[in-house]
Design an enzyme around this catalytic site. Sequence first.
Site, PDB file in Angstrom:
ATOM      1  N   HIS A   1      -0.355  -2.220   6.096  1.00  0.00           N
ATOM      2  CA  HIS A   1      -1.649  -2.769   5.689  1.00  0.00           C
ATOM      3  C   HIS A   1      -2.595  -2.764   6.881  1.00  0.00           C
ATOM      4  CE1 HIS A   1      -4.382  -4.910   3.154  1.00  0.00           C
ATOM      5  NE2 HIS A   1      -4.296  -6.063   3.782  1.00  0.00           N
TER       6      HIS A   1
ATOM      7  N   CYS B   1      -7.446  -0.328   2.123  1.00  0.00           N
ATOM      8  CA  CYS B   1      -7.544  -1.374   3.146  1.00  0.00           C
ATOM      9  C   CYS B   1      -8.091  -0.849   4.469  1.00  0.00           C
ATOM     10  CB  CYS B   1      -6.192  -2.042   3.361  1.00  0.00           C
ATOM     11  SG  CYS B   1      -4.870  -0.897   3.865  1.00  0.00           S
TER      12      CYS B   1
ATOM     13  N   ASN C   1      -8.669 -10.449   6.145  1.00  0.00           N
ATOM     14  CA  ASN C   1      -8.035  -9.593   5.154  1.00  0.00           C
ATOM     15  C   ASN C   1      -9.073  -9.120   4.129  1.00  0.00           C
ATOM     16  OD1 ASN C   1      -6.014  -8.197   3.864  1.00  0.00           O
ATOM     17  ND2 ASN C   1      -4.843  -9.978   3.229  1.00  0.00           N
TER      18      ASN C   1
END
Length: 253
Positions: free
Chosen positions: A223, A83, A241
């Site tokens: 994250h 991520c 995202n």
Amino acid sequence: EDANAGRQAGVTSVSELSQDEQRVRLGVPPPLGGFEQLMKQSQVFRAQLDATAAGLPVAYDLRNVGGKNFITPVKDQKNCGSCVAFGVCAALEGMFRVQRNDPNLAIDLSEAHLFFCQGRAQGVTCGTGWMPAPAYTCATNVGIADEACYPYDTSKTDCSGLSGDWQSRVTKATGSMGLAAADIKSVLNSRGPVTACFVVYDDFFNYVGGIYRHVTGNVAGGHCIAIIGYDDNQKCWICKNSWGTAWGESGFF
């Protein structure tokens, strides 16, 4: 609904995965002091969100700046804790478009080059995750090749997919810096997106729309995403995202 959360929950691209598979899609290791320490810092961060800085609009979204969308399409990191690479590339792509004042500027950076090559050289894997600071150092010192130079593929995590002419195809950052919460809105308005990390709870995987807040479930992990705007009236950040468009509001939250 029982919690009057003001958001919607449902089936998403990641909600039906096993708990282990969900956690692989995070990728920010616990900081010193653990996630509990990070959550204490988040309390201060949220308090700073309440105030609109002088001279800035009360709401700002880089997907609609006078009708211009400076944000590149949502991607999918798949079953890998990469991520950070997606949060960094998303911010740099948007920043480049803002810098040129061109929402149609063709820029698509290779998360695979950043994570599977440069991160790998530092011992980074899909299982370890990474942090933005060393990723930005790589983006500054080495640069990031374009997506076609190394298309993202979780079956090619050993840097074997990188084309031989990559050095002539890199985009470099001129540097990076940590930001206080109070400075993020100003940067969004003047320079473009910001890479950020946060603590994810189990119910985040089921997010479909609205303004997310934690209702149920435990801490799943850390994250990384890209902040692309804010709304002081609704007291929220607007973020991009990397779980594909079948999660959240077409990949955003």
